[in-house]
Design an enzyme around this catalytic site. Sequence first.
Site, short mmCIF file in Angstrom:
data_model
loop_
_atom_site.label_atom_id
_atom_site.label_comp_id
_atom_site.label_asym_id
_atom_site.label_seq_id
_atom_site.Cartn_x
_atom_site.Cartn_y
_atom_site.Cartn_z
N GLY A 68 -1.27 1.63 -6.20
CA GLY A 68 -1.26 0.20 -6.21
C GLY A 68 -1.03 -0.50 -5.80
N LYS B 274 -10.92 3.75 2.28
CA LYS B 274 -9.49 4.50 1.65
C LYS B 274 -10.33 5.62 0.62
CE LYS B 274 -5.89 2.63 2.39
NZ LYS B 274 -4.18 3.76 3.01
N SER C 200 -4.73 5.37 -1.80
CA SER C 200 -4.75 4.01 -2.43
C SER C 200 -5.60 4.22 -3.56
CB SER C 200 -4.93 2.88 -1.86
OG SER C 200 -5.55 1.67 -2.13
N PHE D 181 1.49 -5.36 4.26
CA PHE D 181 0.34 -4.76 3.27
C PHE D 181 -0.29 -6.59 2.93
CE2 PHE D 181 -2.99 -4.34 -0.15
CZ PHE D 181 -3.95 -3.71 0.52
N THR E 83 7.39 1.67 10.99
CA THR E 83 8.09 0.12 11.45
C THR E 83 8.55 -0.92 9.85
OG1 THR E 83 6.15 -0.48 12.48
CG2 THR E 83 7.83 0.79 13.77
N TYR F 176 -12.10 -2.42 3.47
CA TYR F 176 -11.83 -1.31 2.74
C TYR F 176 -11.23 -0.06 1.38
CZ TYR F 176 -6.01 -1.20 1.61
OH TYR F 176 -4.97 -0.67 0.91
C1 8X3 Z 1 -3.49 -1.39 -1.87
C2 8X3 Z 1 -4.07 -0.83 -3.28
O1 8X3 Z 1 -4.87 -3.36 -4.91
O2 8X3 Z 1 -4.63 -4.08 -2.95
O3 8X3 Z 1 -4.33 0.42 -1.50
O4 8X3 Z 1 -6.30 -2.68 -2.66
S1 8X3 Z 1 -4.88 -3.20 -3.59
#
Ligand code: 8X3
Length: 265
Positions: free
Chosen positions: A192, A165, A148, A199, A19, A161
């Site tokens: 990145g 990942k 990521s 996000f 989405t 986070y």
């Molecule tokens: C997104 C990249 O650097 O914000 O996955 O973790 S970061």
Amino acid sequence: MSSSKNNPQSKTILVTGATSGIGKATARYFAKKGYNVIITGRRKDKLEEIKKTMENKYGSPILAMCFDVCDFEEAQAALNSLTDGWEKIDILVNNAGGARGMDPIQGGQLEHWNYMIDTNIKGVLHMARLIAPQMAERGKGHIINICSTAGHEVYPNGAVYCASKHAVDALTKGMRHDLFRMGVRVSQISPGMVEDTEFAINRFEGDEERAKIYEDITPLNARDVAELIFFVATRPRHVNIQDILVMSTQQASSTNVDRTGRKYE
Ligand code: 8X3
């Protein structure tokens, strides 16, 4: 579920988290190239709107399925309901995921941790568990996980986070060990900083000021990543790209970013 007629001559791709951001750009890119595209997400109205726009624009068959990847039963019921050729999935893009908060471990919020663990890890696991069996049985198929740079590095206030990942990175490798002898490819893309995604605004829970993290650099955009996914998915059968680690020219690592202005518009 809302469906259009599947084209049996074309491959079928399923994109989770379609989405917005990378998922939406990927769905659009593959639709443009004539694939049958299954878009999934939690927001029914958005899915329907995207389906309509893409069908009108590209004429490719799009099927919209509303479910939460964190809920195994819900995902299973949705996939079990597929018919008319849609049930044979050639490419799975595990894109649904995201970050919540930026706090040191001693001040982290449990609901942020649960969200990241549920979506980024369990979501990938659920979709793989539901779709890998048919690929293994056919001796063909491709799973592409969206990891990521945070799956390769750890930065302050991002422990959970980054851990989630890193788990995606381990799952990509582990799935490959389990599936490669059956001819099923498993790849990942590790981007990145990417703008035109939700996000940052999701990480900072709607705080627009804090979410302004892309204003002083030219980051990647969602289409850059979609193009890489397409490249990975269209290599000859004997080629499996294991990982693409990709950053903007103005980013050297998670924490080393050239913030002297947008240089490459
Ligand atoms: C997104 C990249 O650097 O914000 O996955 O973790 S970061």
